[in-house]
Design an enzyme around this catalytic site. Sequence first.
Site, short mmCIF file in Angstrom:
data_model
loop_
_atom_site.label_atom_id
_atom_site.label_comp_id
_atom_site.label_asym_id
_atom_site.label_seq_id
_atom_site.Cartn_x
_atom_site.Cartn_y
_atom_site.Cartn_z
CE1 TYR A 196 10.25 -7.80 -15.70
CE2 TYR A 196 11.90 -6.07 -15.80
CZ TYR A 196 11.41 -7.29 -16.23
OH TYR A 196 12.08 -8.00 -17.19
CB SER B 190 15.77 -7.33 -17.01
OG SER B 190 15.24 -6.51 -15.99
#
Length: 265
Positions: free
Chosen positions: A154, A141
């Site tokens: 993350y 991402s």
Amino acid sequence: MKYFSGKVVLITGSSRGIGKVTALRFLKSGAKVVLNGRSFESLNETQMEFRQLGFDPLASVGDVNDPEFCNTLIQRTVSHFGRLDILINNAGGGFRGRVDETSPQVFQEVVNANLMSAVYCTHAALPEIKKTKGSIVFISSLAGIRGLPNNGPYCVAKMGLTAFVETLRLELYNTGVHIGILYVGFTNYDGKKRITNADGTLVPISRRSHHTREQVAEIILHTIRKRKRIVYLTLPGKLLVFLNRFFPGPLEWILVRSTKSKFMK
């Protein structure tokens, strides 16, 4: 697409979301697909849905955070289909929360789900992928491009994927194995999708998407067919790469002042 006809594709985290849509796209292209997910109910529902469409994917319930399960998953795939051509490391989950509000346990869980699961599956799959000179693709991402506020664990996981991919490319340089990574932006998720909060609870996602799951699936197939190394999805993703490379100072100023930056994922 004839390119995928008869190829065996394993997609982790494919009971719903991007993984599910990508699995269906592969099936429609003539591939043999292995589905994976932690929930028996969700995975069984997806498998039955695909069977009603005339396809017959193999489904394997289990947690890819467990290296032993990853070994079993690969063994079952090869036992059932005789080979493995493509591994798509898609399993993972989102996160929202400040580092100083996140316990070490939650931090570790987020890193494991988004990084170590891909490491374990890749390690287990490498011997078979080498035989077929196939592809290993990682779904990352925008958090894998640069550290972002309220996304600490993350970002650690997704940036770790980048380092892992770079290492694999060097080590597998003359083997014929394709290693690809996609930096995905905000995707329209189904209503059941949840992300981890700083306290470890699961909360709904509320954000505007940059692209659909179907668009991401098409790009995944294109990445494999063309054996692309790196793919940045969406204009915000490409802009983030540009700013981080040439204007890191101004970019940091922007991110510090906006925890709702459109770049975050």
